[in-house]
Each structure stands twice: as C-alpha cells, then as structure tokens.
Write an enzyme that holds these catalytic residues in place. Structure first.
Site, PDB file in Angstrom:
ATOM      1  N   TYR A 194       0.854  -1.190   0.000  1.00 12.04           N
ATOM      2  CA  TYR A 194       0.000   0.000   0.000  1.00 12.04           C
ATOM      3  C   TYR A 194       0.891   1.241   0.000  1.00 12.04           C
ATOM      4  CZ  TYR A 194      -4.605   2.063   0.635  1.00 12.04           C
ATOM      5  OH  TYR A 194      -5.775   2.733   0.434  1.00 12.04           O
ATOM      6  N   ALA A 254      -0.301  -2.253   5.634  1.00  9.57           N
ATOM      7  CA  ALA A 254       0.434  -2.035   6.886  1.00  9.57           C
ATOM      8  C   ALA A 254      -0.001  -3.014   7.973  1.00  9.57           C
ATOM      9  CB  ALA A 254       0.240  -0.598   7.359  1.00  9.57           C
ATOM     10  N   TYR A 255      -1.279  -3.311   8.039  1.00 10.18           N
ATOM     11  CA  TYR A 255      -1.785  -4.209   9.080  1.00 10.18           C
ATOM     12  C   TYR A 255      -1.120  -5.582   9.005  1.00 10.18           C
ATOM     13  CZ  TYR A 255      -5.124  -6.470  12.194  1.00 10.18           C
ATOM     14  OH  TYR A 255      -5.696  -7.155  13.242  1.00 10.18           O
ATOM     15  N   GLU A 256      -0.796  -6.008   7.806  1.00 10.38           N
ATOM     16  CA  GLU A 256      -0.194  -7.330   7.602  1.00 10.38           C
ATOM     17  C   GLU A 256       1.308  -7.366   7.886  1.00 10.38           C
ATOM     18  OE1 GLU A 256      -4.012  -7.003   5.903  1.00 10.38           O
ATOM     19  OE2 GLU A 256      -2.274  -5.847   5.258  1.00 10.38           O
ATOM     20  N   VAL A 265       0.966   4.719   6.448  1.00  8.22           N
ATOM     21  CA  VAL A 265      -0.466   4.930   6.656  1.00  8.22           C
ATOM     22  C   VAL A 265      -0.673   6.437   6.768  1.00  8.22           C
ATOM     23  CG1 VAL A 265      -2.476   4.440   8.094  1.00  8.22           C
ATOM     24  CG2 VAL A 265      -0.636   2.751   7.908  1.00  8.22           C
ATOM     25  N   ILE A 266      -1.414   6.991   5.819  1.00 10.26           N
ATOM     26  CA  ILE A 266      -1.660   8.433   5.802  1.00 10.26           C
ATOM     27  C   ILE A 266      -2.995   8.720   6.471  1.00 10.26           C
ATOM     28  CG2 ILE A 266      -1.953  10.457   4.313  1.00 10.26           C
ATOM     29  CD1 ILE A 266      -0.137   8.967   2.260  1.00 10.26           C
ATOM     30  N   THR A 280     -11.262   9.048   8.893  1.00 12.56           N
ATOM     31  CA  THR A 280     -11.863   8.143   9.873  1.00 12.56           C
ATOM     32  C   THR A 280     -10.822   7.687  10.887  1.00 12.56           C
ATOM     33  OG1 THR A 280     -11.380   6.120   8.645  1.00 12.56           O
ATOM     34  CG2 THR A 280     -13.416   7.292   8.064  1.00 12.56           C
ATOM     35  N   HIS A 289      -9.755   4.772  11.218  1.00  8.36           N
ATOM     36  CA  HIS A 289      -9.010   3.641  10.656  1.00  8.36           C
ATOM     37  C   HIS A 289      -7.499   3.813  10.870  1.00  8.36           C
ATOM     38  CE1 HIS A 289      -8.304   0.303   7.882  1.00  8.36           C
ATOM     39  NE2 HIS A 289      -7.397   1.051   7.287  1.00  8.36           N
ATOM     40  N   PHE A 295      10.390  -0.902  13.465  1.00  6.82           N
ATOM     41  CA  PHE A 295       9.162  -0.202  13.092  1.00  6.82           C
ATOM     42  C   PHE A 295       9.510   0.902  12.088  1.00  6.82           C
ATOM     43  CE2 PHE A 295       5.959   3.155  13.965  1.00  6.82           C
ATOM     44  CZ  PHE A 295       4.788   2.443  13.857  1.00  6.82           C
TER      45      PHE A 295
END
Length: 160
Positions: A31, A65-67, A90-91, A95, A97, A122
């Site tokens: 992503y 990113a979650y993965e 992650v921008i 929301t 999220h 990280f």
C-alpha cells in the site's frame, strides 16, 4: 526528536559491527508503493553501504500495513534471520481507521520482537498528508528507510 529537527538519513556510528554475515528480512507493505519503494531503497542502500551482502537481504511484500506484523513474525521465526525491518505508510484520513492500524502495527512489531528476541524494526510512516510521507521517504527530511536500517544494525550489535 521531531523529524523536522532531524534528517532521517543522517546517523552516527557509535558501535561498529561487522554485518557481512548477518541476514536481514525486509517486510514491505504494498500500500502506498511510491512511499514504500523509496523506503526500501533507503534500507537496502544503507545495509549494503554498511557491509551487508546483497544475498543476505530478503524482501517479502504484504498487502498493507496491518499485515506487516504477521509478515514480520513469519520472518522472525526463521533462525537464519538476524533482524526484521518493517516498512509501510499509513496516511491520516477522515476516519479512525488510521489510529487502529497504526496502533495495531506498533504493538504487533513490539510483540514479535519480544517473542523472538531479535530486532524487529518499526519503519512505518504515519504522516498526516501524502507530502509529509514523501518528505520522509527521501525528501526534505531524509529517508526513514535509512533510519530503520541503522536501527537494525545497532540493535544487532547491542546484544553482542
């Protein structure tokens, strides 16, 4: 220190270690590829510059990113891997999220590092805008990938 006050590509060598026999797994989120590819370039260029062998740098891509955390766990469980570097972006959106994803990845990366007793870095950018991400992926604030590679090297050396 805020990124605006520090260039992410600048670092000092306060403990020199030989990384020519160390193995690095780099887990990259697909992503925001314009950002994550630039981060990956920063990681690989730095590792090679500091003495890592190209054949000892392994890349695995994950959807988002979650993965990153499960991808990091898959890599960390391999005995031959000395450090894992997680890269993503992650921008901030409209929301919550953003908050859930960033918190989950931060906790997940920490948990994987502690579970396998090895560095899991990280390298997730969490900017408010696309421009802020670009600024931190080789732009005016340097490259967070460089910082992530240096952190991996220093943490490998920390326990030697």
């Amino acid at each position: 220190m805020a990124t605006a006050l520090k260039n992410l590509s600048e670092y000092t060598k306060n403990k020199t270690i030989d990384i020519s026999n160390k193995t690095f797994a780099v887990v990259v989120s697909e992503y925001n590829p314009e950002i994550t590819e630039a981060l990956y370039e920063g990681v690989t260029e730095t590792l090679l510059k500091e003495g890592a062998k190209a054949e000892n740098i392994f890349r695995e891509d994950v959807p988002g990113a979650y993965e990153l955390t499960l991808g990091a766990q898959f890599m960390a469980q391999r005995d031959e891997v000395d450090a894992v570097i997680c890269l993503g972006c992650v921008i901030q959106g409209e929301t919550k999220h953003f908050d859930f994803i960033c918190d989950a990845v931060a906790q997940g990366v920490t948990n994987v590092s502690l579970k396998y007793n090895k560095p899991v870095i990280f390298g997730l950018l969490t900017p408010n805008t696309q421009q802020q991400a670009l600024d931190r992926a080789g732009g005016k604030h340097g490259n967070k990938g460089v910082e992530a590679a240096v952190a991996a090297i220093k943490m490998i050396g920390f326990n030697q």
